[in-house]
Design a protein around this motif. Structure first.
Motif, short mmCIF file in Angstrom:
data_model
loop_
_atom_site.label_atom_id
_atom_site.label_comp_id
_atom_site.label_asym_id
_atom_site.label_seq_id
_atom_site.Cartn_x
_atom_site.Cartn_y
_atom_site.Cartn_z
N ALA A 164 0.83 -1.21 0.00
CA ALA A 164 0.00 0.00 0.00
C ALA A 164 0.86 1.26 0.00
O ALA A 164 0.59 2.19 -0.78
CB ALA A 164 -0.97 -0.01 1.18
N PRO A 165 1.90 1.35 0.82
CA PRO A 165 2.77 2.54 0.74
C PRO A 165 3.47 2.68 -0.61
O PRO A 165 3.74 3.80 -1.05
CB PRO A 165 3.79 2.30 1.86
CG PRO A 165 3.11 1.38 2.82
CD PRO A 165 2.23 0.51 1.99
N SER A 166 3.74 1.57 -1.30
CA SER A 166 4.34 1.66 -2.63
C SER A 166 3.35 2.24 -3.64
O SER A 166 3.74 3.02 -4.52
CB SER A 166 4.82 0.28 -3.09
OG SER A 166 5.83 -0.22 -2.24
N VAL A 167 2.09 1.85 -3.53
CA VAL A 167 1.05 2.43 -4.39
C VAL A 167 0.93 3.92 -4.10
O VAL A 167 0.81 4.75 -5.02
CB VAL A 167 -0.29 1.69 -4.18
CG1 VAL A 167 -1.38 2.32 -5.04
CG2 VAL A 167 -0.15 0.20 -4.49
N LEU A 168 0.95 4.28 -2.82
CA LEU A 168 0.95 5.69 -2.42
C LEU A 168 2.08 6.44 -3.11
O LEU A 168 1.88 7.55 -3.64
CB LEU A 168 1.11 5.78 -0.90
CG LEU A 168 1.51 7.16 -0.34
CD1 LEU A 168 0.28 8.05 -0.25
CD2 LEU A 168 2.17 7.02 1.02
N ILE A 169 3.27 5.86 -3.12
CA ILE A 169 4.43 6.52 -3.73
C ILE A 169 4.22 6.73 -5.22
O ILE A 169 4.58 7.78 -5.77
CB ILE A 169 5.71 5.70 -3.44
CG1 ILE A 169 6.08 5.85 -1.97
CG2 ILE A 169 6.86 6.14 -4.34
CD1 ILE A 169 7.11 4.84 -1.49
N GLY A 170 3.60 5.78 -5.90
CA GLY A 170 3.27 5.97 -7.31
C GLY A 170 2.36 7.15 -7.53
O GLY A 170 2.55 7.95 -8.46
#
Length: 513
Positions: A491-497
């Motif tokens: 989820a934090p990786s999607v946020l970063i995108g």
């Protein structure tokens, strides 16, 4: 499309890359996405329950660490997705934002714009949460987040077992407060995996502004006069070049620093030692590597068999403080409806369940380095696993708690019998330390190798994700996290995108689709 028409190259079609590419297309940009793997045609990918069957296969980079001295000299397997969808095609689809304090700490450490109040609207814009929209949750985003799915009956009893040993029930661990035991929220649609490739990028694959190149392994960046002009990549045994106005690395915490290092960007002296002439001395590239770790507690059942799960192997979990003085939980045991024999030398009955002890706020740090100057020279991945004594203490406490859960009245009707650690290990600190060092494995959450921030090891600017000292290049993936969040990192990786797209386009998340 002609090469000179490209506005952006995005390296990696994983959790962040798929999001960023879609948002750039929405904003009218021309984009080429380079993915080292192929398309996700393997039917096993859709079946979250069977995700482990993808390990060591063509969709797995199949990395291993160097020998980990604090883990009995073992080399730990690091499965990473090499396919459209990236590691979101191999993972357990568990949607965990992390704790409010994680993001406030990022901001405190020199990452303005990344505190909880800043990221909450972005998380809400991402989510199509089946629990409905609220002050903390989003109900109309592109990515399905599902809590209401059929659970294995043993999971209901595990939920009760955790409460029996003193863990509170948390109805929504994604509210900013993770503490307690909860039903998992998964990225599934109709019971099947639904990742950011499916939600964001695949629907626009035919768009005139998008060029998707699969089986394209990026070898290095093309750099002229301090500016990245594109990439060199290998496909079908041939080298190709591609140029664009800007390149974004979204290849993950292992591959993004690798591309930088092979391009001469990193710790200058270390690059020289392996025969690469440094172009930019950036000491933090590959450093600050850290990961969550698990150690299995496995039970077989003697009174009744655990039925097959309809959706996922892991469907509940809990966050717990191994020390009550901690501000945020440091452990996250995962509850599986199957016996998870993680290690090759582990064997036992096929029927059972697992309560996997886990740490999510590790202090141990490692690094990624090159072993030589050539593309075929392997990278060295040293997690530094369990080198910090506090990590060992927390993992021991988590394993001990999982053993206690297996002995509760809530699970008695199953007739649990402990297979691992088993009777040869007592509950003493000494015995359990020996056990966790012998059995610890990755929780697939490597981060930090191109971290954002202000200090000397910072690689990217937190306000833009641009690489320091170099034009034409940004990084948008888990490598930029200065500290791993409390929980799963997808989820934090999607946020970063989404945040990277905001920085580039100026369009807030949720308003460009």
């Amino acid at each position: 499309m002609a090469v000179n028409e490209l506005d952006f190259i995005v390296v990696g079609a994983g959790s962040a890359g798929s999001v960023l590419a879609r948002r750039l297309i929405d904003a009218g940009k021309t984009v080429a996405v380079l993915e080292a793997g192929g398309e996700d045609t393997n039917p096993v990918i859709a079946d979250v329950f069977a995700a482990g069957a993808l390990w060591h296969g063509p969709e797995d980079w199949d990395y291993f660490t160097t020998e980990q001295a604090s883990c009995g000299g073992r080399r730990l397997h690091l499965p990473r997705g090499k396919v459209t969808g990236g590691s979101h095609a191999l993972n357990a689809t568990i949607w965990v934002r992390g704790a409010k304090q994680d993001y406030d700490t990022w901001a405190y450490l020199g990452c303005p714009g990344w505190n909880w109040e800043d990221v909450l609207p972005v998380f809400k814009a991402i989510e199509n949460y089946d629990g409905g929209a609220s002050d903390t949750r989003g109900g109309s985003g592109l990515l399905d987040v599902v809590q209401d799915f059929p659970r294995n009956p043993v999971q209901d009893d595990i939920l009760e077992a955790a409460q029996e040993v003193g863990v509170k029930l948390n109805e929504d661990y994604n509210s900013g407060d993770v503490e307690g035991v909860s039903k998992m929220q998964l990225n599934v649609r109709n019971g099947k995996r639904f990742n950011t490739w499916h939600a964001y990028l695949k629907p626009v694959v035919g768009h005139e502004n998008l060029t998707l190149i699969t089986n394209a392994h990026v070898r290095r960046l093309l750099i002229e006069d301090g500016t990245v002009t594109g990439v060199e990549y290998e496909k079908d045994g041939q080298l190709h070049t591609l140029t664009a106005g800007e390149t974004v690395l979204a290849a993950g915490a292992i591959n993004s620093p690798e591309v930088l290092l092979r391009s001469g960007i990193g710790p200058a002296e270390e690059l020289r030692e392996v025969g690469i002439e440094p172009l930019l001395d950036l000491p933090g590239v590959g450093k600050n590597l850290h990961d969550h770790l698990l150690s299995p507690v496995i039970f077989t059942t003697t009174k009744k068999e655990v039925p097959p799960s309809q959706v996922a192997a892991a469907e509940t979990h809990h966050f717990w403080k191994s020390n009550p003085d901690l501000a945020v939980p440091d452990t996250q045991p995962i509850h599986f409806s199957i016996p998870m024999y993680f290690l090759d030398d582990m064997t036992g009955p096929e029927n059972g369940f697992s309560l996997i002890g886990g740490i999510v706020r590790p202090l141990s740090r490692g690094e990624i380095t090159l072993s030589g100057p050539n593309p075929e020279d392997p990278i060295n991945i040293d997690l530094g696993a369990l080198t910090a004594e506090e990590d060992v203490r927390a993992l021991v406490a988590s394993v001990r708690q999982c053993r206690e859960m297996g002995r509760t009245a809530a699970l008695a009707e199953w007739g649990p019998e402990e297979v691992y650690p088993g009777p040869e290990y007592s509950d003493s600190d000494e015995d359990l330390e020996r056990y966790v060092r012998e059995t610890a494995v990755t929780y697939h959450h490597q981060v930090g190798t191109c971290k954002m921030g202000l200090d000397e090891l910072a690689v990217v600017d937190p306000r833009s994700l641009k690489v320091r000292g170099l034009d034409g290049i940004r990084i948008a993936d888990a490598s930029i996290m200065p500290l791993v969040p409390t929980g799963n990192t997808n989820a934090p990786s999607v946020l970063i995108g989404e945040k990277a797209a905001e920085f580039i386009t100026g369009i807030p998340a949720g308003t460009s689709a």
